[in-house]
Design an enzyme around this catalytic site. Structure first.
Site, mmCIF file in Angstrom:
data_model
loop_
_atom_site.group_PDB
_atom_site.id
_atom_site.type_symbol
_atom_site.label_atom_id
_atom_site.label_comp_id
_atom_site.label_asym_id
_atom_site.label_seq_id
_atom_site.Cartn_x
_atom_site.Cartn_y
_atom_site.Cartn_z
ATOM 1 N N ASP A 138 23.616 -20.152 -2.148
ATOM 2 C CA ASP A 138 25.253 -19.072 -2.494
ATOM 3 C C ASP A 138 25.996 -19.714 -3.263
ATOM 4 O O ASP A 138 26.330 -20.347 -2.920
ATOM 5 C CB ASP A 138 25.360 -18.438 -0.561
ATOM 6 C CG ASP A 138 25.620 -17.057 -0.982
ATOM 7 O OD1 ASP A 138 25.978 -16.396 -2.732
ATOM 8 O OD2 ASP A 138 25.761 -16.441 -0.174
ATOM 9 N N HIS B 2 29.683 -16.951 -11.468
ATOM 10 C CA HIS B 2 29.489 -16.726 -10.430
ATOM 11 C C HIS B 2 28.436 -16.884 -9.202
ATOM 12 O O HIS B 2 28.068 -17.592 -7.940
ATOM 13 C CB HIS B 2 29.519 -15.148 -10.420
ATOM 14 C CG HIS B 2 30.966 -14.529 -10.390
ATOM 15 N ND1 HIS B 2 32.205 -14.311 -10.017
ATOM 16 C CD2 HIS B 2 31.365 -14.272 -11.776
ATOM 17 C CE1 HIS B 2 32.879 -13.464 -10.932
ATOM 18 N NE2 HIS B 2 32.052 -13.876 -11.901
#
Ligand code: ADQ
Length: 498
Positions: A396, A195
């Site tokens: 991110d 992730h």
């Protein structure tokens, strides 16, 4: 097949994640009860696990004193997707509290989190933490093997179960699961999804035990990342660290006589759920000012300090925005027992105070700063009623806030999304304004451009953004993962089997 009709995995499924899809808490009477998690991942994956009578392996959120303590069933009023997950389908991993601390706060959050976000100066390298990571991963692997044996002895015995391991907490587990399953002659397919970003080789190799990480992950049949760049970084590391033969074009890695597939699988959000929330949520912002919105966990990767500085620069360079715009920053407390996160909170408190002290007038404060969680309803109302969504992480993996903002833009004219090129979302949401958060002047100009953007341009950009996120929602992501694993079943197949 019609992709929209896909309902389940063709075999049974075991999901393995650091946390279970709910946490256990003690109620007033001292009894254990479940507290649901509302994240998009749980919403998407839990129904698939329930549908195919699969299992979920994870840590329950507290250290249980009695190792045989049963997991409670869900509350009868629970309407979250995990409600259908019966306690005999949940495998709760128990780890010694001290080991857990070194594994989770140490190796996961003080080493892999900063390193994989390309911030090596923040990473600590500690042999004890690494050994705890190995021990914890072995425990997760053992629990998964127990689950696998259980499936072999049930009605699903003919299946080849799919084991889906999630995230940087569990990068070693796959290889041990594969080896033990092979020894016991149990077939299974192993898939992994990361992730967070996978860093370039020059950063990755700073980790003293980087070979072991790659070998652990290569125990899988397929490894998914959000975007192609992370896939290429991984393939590159396999070649340069381990000397594997690789195919960059088709994203393949040869290892131990097997070919491991690597795939970009950008995660989405439950788009329709956010649209519904935005349609129903009452207005919470009573203001005549335009709102620039930031929503983040309070984490140094999210670029919050740079964002405040860019907003300050905007007010300096474009004083016409004074008293006409406010920055609403919602920061969710995160990893609050870690020193770096406490220091960041201090820095934010001081910066908000300084900027507000500098610009506030009797009728207006430039920054409204909420340090805490907000309800999904309020969140949707904030997204809907803001003129600008500011998503400017320094790094991110993807960033779901950018996607949730877009889903909630149901008003005309819609708001404008600003996104950092260093988020996975910046790679895929092409119609957003792209802004480099490291360059404060440029970031201030991007906010100015968003605030002054003509309505027809706002509408055009937002239409494209919404269309893409609606199609590529979180269910699409789950189906894409199953398809990449060769474990996809359509509604028609399901009816026939049923
Ligand atoms: P995170 O780093 O946690 O996720 P993000 O993708 O932005 O970051 O998800 C945050 C989630 O928390 C969003 O769904 C948001 O709605 C919710 N949230 C934020 N503030 C909130 C508040 N105040 N109250 C309630 N809810 C709030 C990691 C990676 C990301 C990747 C995701 C999914 O770091 O890059 O996108 O996993 O793969």
């Amino acid at each position: 097949f019609k992709i929209a009709d896909v309902v389940a995995s063709s075999g049974s499924m075991i999901v393995v994640s650091n946390r279970l899809p709910f946490v256990l808490e003690k109620n007033k009477e001292g009894n254990l009860c479940r507290k649901a998690s509302a994240g998009g991942l749980v919403t998407a994956v839990a129904p698939v696990v329930v549908n195919c009578k699969g299992l979920w392996v994870g840590w329950p959120g507290i250290h249980l004193e009695d190792p045989n303590q049963p997991i409670p069933e869900s509350d009868p009023n629970d309407i979250t997707p995990t409600a259908g997950l019966k306690s005999d389908k949940v495998v709760s991993v128990r780890i010694d509290p001290q080991i857990f601390d070194s594994y989770y706060n140490g190796c996961c959050n003080a080493t892999f989190w900063p390193l994989f976000h390309s911030m090596p100066d923040r990473a600590t390298f500690n042999g004890e933490h690494w050994r705890a990571y190995i021990t914890a991963n072995k425990e997760f692997a053992n629990c998964t093997l127990t689950a696998l044996r259980k499936l072999k002895n049930t009605e699903n015995a003919g299946d080849v179960p799919l084991i889906w391991i999630h995230d940087y907490h569990l990068m070693l587990a796959a290889n041990w699961i594969r080896q033990a399953a092979e020894d016991e002659n149990i077939s299974c397919k192993l898939g992994f999804f990361l992730h967070i970003p996978f860093p370039p080789w020059d950063i990755f190799r700073l980790f003293p035990w980087s070979d072991e990480i790659l070998q652990g992950m290569l125990g899988c049949d397929m490894i998914g990342f959000h975007i192609t760049d992370y896939c290429l970084n991984f393939v590159d590391c396999c070649q340069r660290n381990l000397g594997c033969r690789v195919d960059r074009k088709n994203l393949l890695v040869e290892h131990g006589g097997r070919t491991v597939r690597v795939r970009p699988l950008p995660i989405g959000i439950p788009f329709e759920r956010f649209v519904e929330l935005a349609e129903k949520a009452p207005k919470v912002l009573s203001t005549t000012q335009k709102i620039i919105l930031g929503v983040d966990r309070l984490d140094y990767t999210k670029g919050l300090v740079n964002r405040l500085l860019a907003f300050e620069k905007l007010l300096e360079k474009h004083p016409e925005h004074k008293e006409n715009v406010s920055l609403l920053q919602i920061a969710v407390p995160s990893r609050t027992d870690v020193k770096e996160y406490q220091e960041l909170k201090e820095e934010m408190d001081q910066l908000v105070g300084r900027i507000n002290g500098r610009f506030t007038t009797p009728n207006w404060s430039p920054i409204r700063y909420i340090y805490g969680c907000v309800s999904q309803n309020d969140l949707a109302a904030f997204y809907r009623d803001s003129a600008v969504g500011l998503v400017t992480p320094l790094r991110d993996g993807m960033n779901l806030v950018a996607k949730e903002f877009v889903a909630c833009q149901i008003n005309t004219p819609p708001g404008v999304l600003i996104v950092s090129p260093f988020a996975g979302a910046g790679e895929t949401m092409h119609e957003a304004l792209i802004c480099n958060p490291y360059e404060i002047d440029g970031a201030a100009e991007a906010i100015h451009r968003a605030l002054t953007m003509p309505d027809d341009e706002r509408i055009l950009r937002m239409n494209y953004l919404r269309r893409r996120e609606k199609i590529n929602d979180v269910n699409y992501w789950t189906r894409s993962f199953l398809a990449a694993m060769g474990s996809l079943i359509t509604q028609e197949d399901h009816d026939e089997i049923g």
